[in-house]
Design a protein around this motif. Sequence first.
Motif, PDB file in Angstrom:
ATOM      1  N   ILE A 178      -1.357  15.594  48.189  1.00 39.91           N
ATOM      2  CA  ILE A 178      -2.356  15.137  47.643  1.00 39.91           C
ATOM      3  C   ILE A 178      -4.121  14.818  48.458  1.00 39.91           C
ATOM      4  N   VAL A 179      -4.003  13.940  49.444  1.00 36.93           N
ATOM      5  CA  VAL A 179      -4.948  13.422  50.351  1.00 36.93           C
ATOM      6  C   VAL A 179      -5.119  14.619  51.221  1.00 36.93           C
ATOM      7  N   ARG A 180      -3.850  15.561  51.935  1.00 40.92           N
ATOM      8  CA  ARG A 180      -4.089  16.534  52.678  1.00 40.92           C
ATOM      9  C   ARG A 180      -4.936  18.167  52.203  1.00 40.92           C
ATOM     10  N   ALA A 181      -4.114  18.066  50.957  1.00 46.44           N
ATOM     11  CA  ALA A 181      -4.994  19.082  49.625  1.00 46.44           C
ATOM     12  C   ALA A 181      -6.181  18.704  49.492  1.00 46.44           C
ATOM     13  N   ARG A 182      -6.996  17.523  48.599  1.00 49.06           N
ATOM     14  CA  ARG A 182      -7.938  17.341  48.771  1.00 49.06           C
ATOM     15  C   ARG A 182      -8.839  17.695  50.154  1.00 49.06           C
TER      16      ARG A 182
END
Length: 82
Positions: free
Chosen positions: A11-15
């Motif tokens: 999720i952090v990578r996507a953000r």
Amino acid sequence: MVLSLDLQAFIVRARVLKLYRQALRTARRAPSDARDELRQTTRQEMEKNRHCDDKQRVRFLLSEGLKRLKELDEMLDMQGCN
């Protein structure tokens, strides 16, 4: 080599990727003489922090990046750049 990410990391990578894309799109709105510099600065900032594993630091960098992007977007709006 296959990287396996836990859900939080995914999720952090996507953000982070979303922020990067938004920054590049916003840079397209800048005057032509500033566009390349904005793109280059954006890429340098991302590369500089690419291997950061500290979750708290990554969250801070994300919020800082979003804040700076919002300020740039507002400045471009005031200048009438579309």
